[in-house]
Structure formats: C-alpha cells, structure tokens
Design a protein around this motif. Structure first.
Motif, PDB file in Angstrom:
ATOM      1  N   GLY A   1       4.035  10.012  -9.486  1.00  0.00           N
ATOM      2  CA  GLY A   1       3.369  10.263 -10.773  1.00  0.00           C
ATOM      3  C   GLY A   1       2.739  11.648 -10.806  1.00  0.00           C
ATOM      4  O   GLY A   1       2.900  12.400 -11.768  1.00  0.00           O
ATOM      5  N   VAL A   2       2.050  12.011  -9.731  1.00  0.00           N
ATOM      6  CA  VAL A   2       1.395  13.324  -9.651  1.00  0.00           C
ATOM      7  C   VAL A   2       2.441  14.431  -9.707  1.00  0.00           C
ATOM      8  O   VAL A   2       2.296  15.411 -10.437  1.00  0.00           O
ATOM      9  CB  VAL A   2       0.543  13.432  -8.355  1.00  0.00           C
ATOM     10  CG1 VAL A   2       0.125  14.867  -8.094  1.00  0.00           C
ATOM     11  CG2 VAL A   2      -0.694  12.542  -8.463  1.00  0.00           C
ATOM     12  N   ALA A   3       3.535  14.281  -8.932  1.00  0.00           N
ATOM     13  CA  ALA A   3       4.598  15.297  -8.906  1.00  0.00           C
ATOM     14  C   ALA A   3       5.197  15.472 -10.301  1.00  0.00           C
ATOM     15  O   ALA A   3       5.408  16.598 -10.760  1.00  0.00           O
ATOM     16  CB  ALA A   3       5.673  14.893  -7.904  1.00  0.00           C
TER      17      ALA A   3
ATOM     18  N   LEU B   1       0.829  -1.194   0.000  1.00  0.00           N
ATOM     19  CA  LEU B   1       0.000   0.000   0.000  1.00  0.00           C
ATOM     20  C   LEU B   1       0.871   1.256   0.000  1.00  0.00           C
ATOM     21  O   LEU B   1       0.643   2.199  -0.767  1.00  0.00           O
ATOM     22  CB  LEU B   1      -0.908  -0.021   1.233  1.00  0.00           C
ATOM     23  CG  LEU B   1      -2.159   0.859   1.168  1.00  0.00           C
ATOM     24  CD1 LEU B   1      -3.054   0.429   0.008  1.00  0.00           C
ATOM     25  CD2 LEU B   1      -2.925   0.802   2.480  1.00  0.00           C
ATOM     26  N   GLU B   2       1.909   1.250   0.870  1.00  0.00           N
ATOM     27  CA  GLU B   2       2.819   2.403   0.936  1.00  0.00           C
ATOM     28  C   GLU B   2       3.515   2.605  -0.413  1.00  0.00           C
ATOM     29  O   GLU B   2       3.652   3.736  -0.886  1.00  0.00           O
ATOM     30  CB  GLU B   2       3.864   2.201   2.047  1.00  0.00           C
ATOM     31  CG  GLU B   2       3.300   2.451   3.438  1.00  0.00           C
ATOM     32  CD  GLU B   2       4.282   2.035   4.541  1.00  0.00           C
ATOM     33  OE1 GLU B   2       5.314   1.403   4.217  1.00  0.00           O
ATOM     34  OE2 GLU B   2       3.995   2.337   5.718  1.00  0.00           O
ATOM     35  N   ASP B   3       3.966   1.501  -1.041  1.00  0.00           N
ATOM     36  CA  ASP B   3       4.612   1.586  -2.362  1.00  0.00           C
ATOM     37  C   ASP B   3       3.658   2.196  -3.383  1.00  0.00           C
ATOM     38  O   ASP B   3       4.039   3.074  -4.165  1.00  0.00           O
ATOM     39  CB  ASP B   3       5.055   0.194  -2.840  1.00  0.00           C
ATOM     40  CG  ASP B   3       6.268  -0.321  -2.058  1.00  0.00           C
ATOM     41  OD1 ASP B   3       6.856   0.502  -1.305  1.00  0.00           O
ATOM     42  OD2 ASP B   3       6.606  -1.511  -2.188  1.00  0.00           O
ATOM     43  N   ALA B   4       2.397   1.727  -3.362  1.00  0.00           N
ATOM     44  CA  ALA B   4       1.404   2.225  -4.326  1.00  0.00           C
ATOM     45  C   ALA B   4       1.171   3.726  -4.127  1.00  0.00           C
ATOM     46  O   ALA B   4       1.142   4.501  -5.091  1.00  0.00           O
ATOM     47  CB  ALA B   4       0.095   1.458  -4.167  1.00  0.00           C
ATOM     48  N   VAL B   5       1.051   4.127  -2.847  1.00  0.00           N
ATOM     49  CA  VAL B   5       0.834   5.547  -2.543  1.00  0.00           C
ATOM     50  C   VAL B   5       2.025   6.369  -3.021  1.00  0.00           C
ATOM     51  O   VAL B   5       1.869   7.406  -3.666  1.00  0.00           O
ATOM     52  CB  VAL B   5       0.602   5.749  -1.021  1.00  0.00           C
ATOM     53  CG1 VAL B   5       0.707   7.220  -0.646  1.00  0.00           C
ATOM     54  CG2 VAL B   5      -0.774   5.201  -0.632  1.00  0.00           C
ATOM     55  N   GLN B   6       3.246   5.879  -2.720  1.00  0.00           N
ATOM     56  CA  GLN B   6       4.463   6.590  -3.135  1.00  0.00           C
ATOM     57  C   GLN B   6       4.520   6.724  -4.660  1.00  0.00           C
ATOM     58  O   GLN B   6       4.807   7.795  -5.190  1.00  0.00           O
ATOM     59  CB  GLN B   6       5.706   5.817  -2.621  1.00  0.00           C
ATOM     60  CG  GLN B   6       7.022   6.549  -2.838  1.00  0.00           C
ATOM     61  CD  GLN B   6       7.057   7.908  -2.135  1.00  0.00           C
ATOM     62  OE1 GLN B   6       6.746   8.017  -0.964  1.00  0.00           O
ATOM     63  NE2 GLN B   6       7.394   8.948  -2.868  1.00  0.00           N
ATOM     64  N   HIS B   7       4.202   5.628  -5.342  1.00  0.00           N
ATOM     65  CA  HIS B   7       4.212   5.608  -6.810  1.00  0.00           C
ATOM     66  C   HIS B   7       3.229   6.664  -7.354  1.00  0.00           C
ATOM     67  O   HIS B   7       3.549   7.432  -8.257  1.00  0.00           O
ATOM     68  CB  HIS B   7       3.833   4.215  -7.298  1.00  0.00           C
ATOM     69  CG  HIS B   7       3.858   4.080  -8.786  1.00  0.00           C
ATOM     70  ND1 HIS B   7       5.023   4.061  -9.520  1.00  0.00           N
ATOM     71  CD2 HIS B   7       2.837   3.992  -9.689  1.00  0.00           C
ATOM     72  CE1 HIS B   7       4.719   3.965 -10.798  1.00  0.00           C
ATOM     73  NE2 HIS B   7       3.406   3.918 -10.936  1.00  0.00           N
TER      74      HIS B   7
ATOM     75  N   ALA C   1       5.085  18.826 -12.607  1.00  0.00           N
ATOM     76  CA  ALA C   1       6.319  19.460 -13.092  1.00  0.00           C
ATOM     77  C   ALA C   1       6.269  19.605 -14.606  1.00  0.00           C
ATOM     78  O   ALA C   1       6.616  20.656 -15.154  1.00  0.00           O
ATOM     79  CB  ALA C   1       7.526  18.630 -12.670  1.00  0.00           C
ATOM     80  N   SER C   2       5.810  18.546 -15.273  1.00  0.00           N
ATOM     81  CA  SER C   2       5.743  18.570 -16.734  1.00  0.00           C
ATOM     82  C   SER C   2       4.740  19.630 -17.201  1.00  0.00           C
ATOM     83  O   SER C   2       5.003  20.381 -18.146  1.00  0.00           O
ATOM     84  CB  SER C   2       5.358  17.177 -17.241  1.00  0.00           C
ATOM     85  OG  SER C   2       4.590  17.256 -18.401  1.00  0.00           O
ATOM     86  N   GLU C   3       3.596  19.710 -16.511  1.00  0.00           N
ATOM     87  CA  GLU C   3       2.571  20.710 -16.852  1.00  0.00           C
ATOM     88  C   GLU C   3       3.122  22.125 -16.656  1.00  0.00           C
ATOM     89  O   GLU C   3       2.924  23.000 -17.484  1.00  0.00           O
ATOM     90  CB  GLU C   3       1.334  20.486 -15.971  1.00  0.00           C
ATOM     91  CG  GLU C   3       0.192  21.460 -16.206  1.00  0.00           C
ATOM     92  CD  GLU C   3      -0.390  21.385 -17.611  1.00  0.00           C
ATOM     93  OE1 GLU C   3      -0.984  22.383 -18.046  1.00  0.00           O
ATOM     94  OE2 GLU C   3      -0.240  20.350 -18.285  1.00  0.00           O
ATOM     95  N   ARG C   4       3.859  22.326 -15.543  1.00  0.00           N
ATOM     96  CA  ARG C   4       4.438  23.646 -15.268  1.00  0.00           C
ATOM     97  C   ARG C   4       5.422  24.024 -16.372  1.00  0.00           C
ATOM     98  O   ARG C   4       5.395  25.150 -16.868  1.00  0.00           O
ATOM     99  CB  ARG C   4       5.143  23.628 -13.905  1.00  0.00           C
ATOM    100  CG  ARG C   4       5.463  25.029 -13.401  1.00  0.00           C
ATOM    101  CD  ARG C   4       6.056  25.024 -11.993  1.00  0.00           C
ATOM    102  NE  ARG C   4       5.110  24.513 -11.002  1.00  0.00           N
ATOM    103  CZ  ARG C   4       5.338  23.445 -10.233  1.00  0.00           C
ATOM    104  NH1 ARG C   4       6.468  22.767 -10.355  1.00  0.00           N
ATOM    105  NH2 ARG C   4       4.447  23.055  -9.364  1.00  0.00           N
ATOM    106  N   ARG C   5       6.277  23.070 -16.781  1.00  0.00           N
ATOM    107  CA  ARG C   5       7.230  23.314 -17.881  1.00  0.00           C
ATOM    108  C   ARG C   5       6.494  23.707 -19.149  1.00  0.00           C
ATOM    109  O   ARG C   5       6.865  24.669 -19.825  1.00  0.00           O
ATOM    110  CB  ARG C   5       8.092  22.075 -18.149  1.00  0.00           C
ATOM    111  CG  ARG C   5       9.376  22.027 -17.336  1.00  0.00           C
ATOM    112  CD  ARG C   5      10.371  21.031 -17.934  1.00  0.00           C
ATOM    113  NE  ARG C   5       9.783  19.710 -18.169  1.00  0.00           N
ATOM    114  CZ  ARG C   5       9.682  18.766 -17.229  1.00  0.00           C
ATOM    115  NH1 ARG C   5      10.107  18.995 -15.994  1.00  0.00           N
ATOM    116  NH2 ARG C   5       9.140  17.601 -17.504  1.00  0.00           N
TER     117      ARG C   5
END
Length: 178
Positions: free
Chosen positions: A57-59, A47-53, A63-67
C-alpha cells in the motif's frame, strides 16, 4: 503359589494401565504442543501478510504521489514555456512596431529637411528678385516669412515626434535589459 501369580498379574495389569495412561498423556501433550505451534505459525503468517499488504500500500501510494508530482511539474513547465514564448512574441512585435515608427519618423524628418532647404533656397531667390524689384519688396518678404514660419513649425513638430520615439525605444531597451 496361586496368590503370588495373582499379585503378579495385578502388578502387570497395573503397569500396563500406567503405561497406557502415560502414553495418552504424552500424546495429549504432543497434540497440545502441535496446536500451539500451529497457532503461532498461523499468527506469524497473518502478521507477515499484514506487513506485506501495508508495504504494498505504501509503495503504491508513493508511486502514485510521484506520478502526480511529475504531472504537476510538467504542467507548470508547459505553462511557463507558453508564457515565455507569448511574452517574447509581444516584445518582438513591440520592437518591430517601434522600428517601423522610427523609420517613418526619420523619413518624415528627411522630407521636412529637404522641404525647408527648398524653402530657404526659395527665400534666397525671392530675396534676390525682390532686391531687383524694390516695389514688391514688402509683400514678398511677408510671404517669405509666412512660408518660412510654416516650414519651421513643421520641423519643430517633427523633432518633438522623433524625440518621443527615441525615448520610447530607449525605455523599451532598458526594460528588456532588466
């Protein structure tokens, strides 16, 4: 006495077996509990791995959207600057052309004024001469009149041209102020 010894032996055997069974039951329970705990820990880790993943992905998406947004903005800014400097150049060229046309018109106006003054001087001289020479008076006056009319027409044309240019410059200035 032998019967009692046997009974005691059976009791001890029974007790030993009971203790062994109890020990096995405890060991089995402990193993089951450990398995459950391990299963829980694995699930928690997954669960922790999934949340981290998901967070990664969101981060990355952010970042890509900001660029992307910054690139768009920079492109828009460049296009705007190009358009502005192009309009500025066009305005300066138009003003320069207008200034040159005005200078030409003024020079022409000056020339026409001098010519008409010269013509008037001629008119006066001819008039004086023609008074002395009564015989030629009629012909001279007609020639003078024709010359004078021609100069006057030239002056009028020049005034119309100058008027048009002054109005154009005024319109240009008004457009710039808005």
């Amino acid at each position: 006495g032998g019967g009692r010894a046997k009974a005691l032996e059976r009791l001890q055997e029974l007790t030993r077996r009971s203790l062994e069974e109890l020990g096995e039951a405890i060991r089995a329970q402990r193993a089951a509990a450990e398995q459950r705990t391990e299963g829980l820990e694995q699930r928690t880790r997954r669960l922790e791995d999934a949340v981290q993943h998901e967070q990664d992905g969101v981060a990355q998406a952010l970042a890509s959207e900001r660029r992307h947004q910054e690139q768009l903005l920079s492109g828009v800014r460049e296009a705007f600057d190009r358009t502005l400097s192009h309009e500025q150049r066009q305005r300066e060229q138009a003003l320069e052309a207008l200034r040159e046309a005005l200078d030409r018109a003024l020079a022409q106006e000056q020339r026409l004024r001098e010519e008409s003054l010269e013509a008037m001087r001629e008119v006066i001289e001819i008039d004086l001469r023609s008074r002395k020479e009564q015989g030629q008076q009629v012909g001279d006056v007609e020639r003078i009149h024709a010359a004078f009319s021609e100069k006057l027409a030239l002056m009028e044309r020049s005034h119309v041209l100058l008027d048009g240019l002054v109005r154009a410059e005024r319109a240009q200035r008004t457009a710039e102020l808005q």
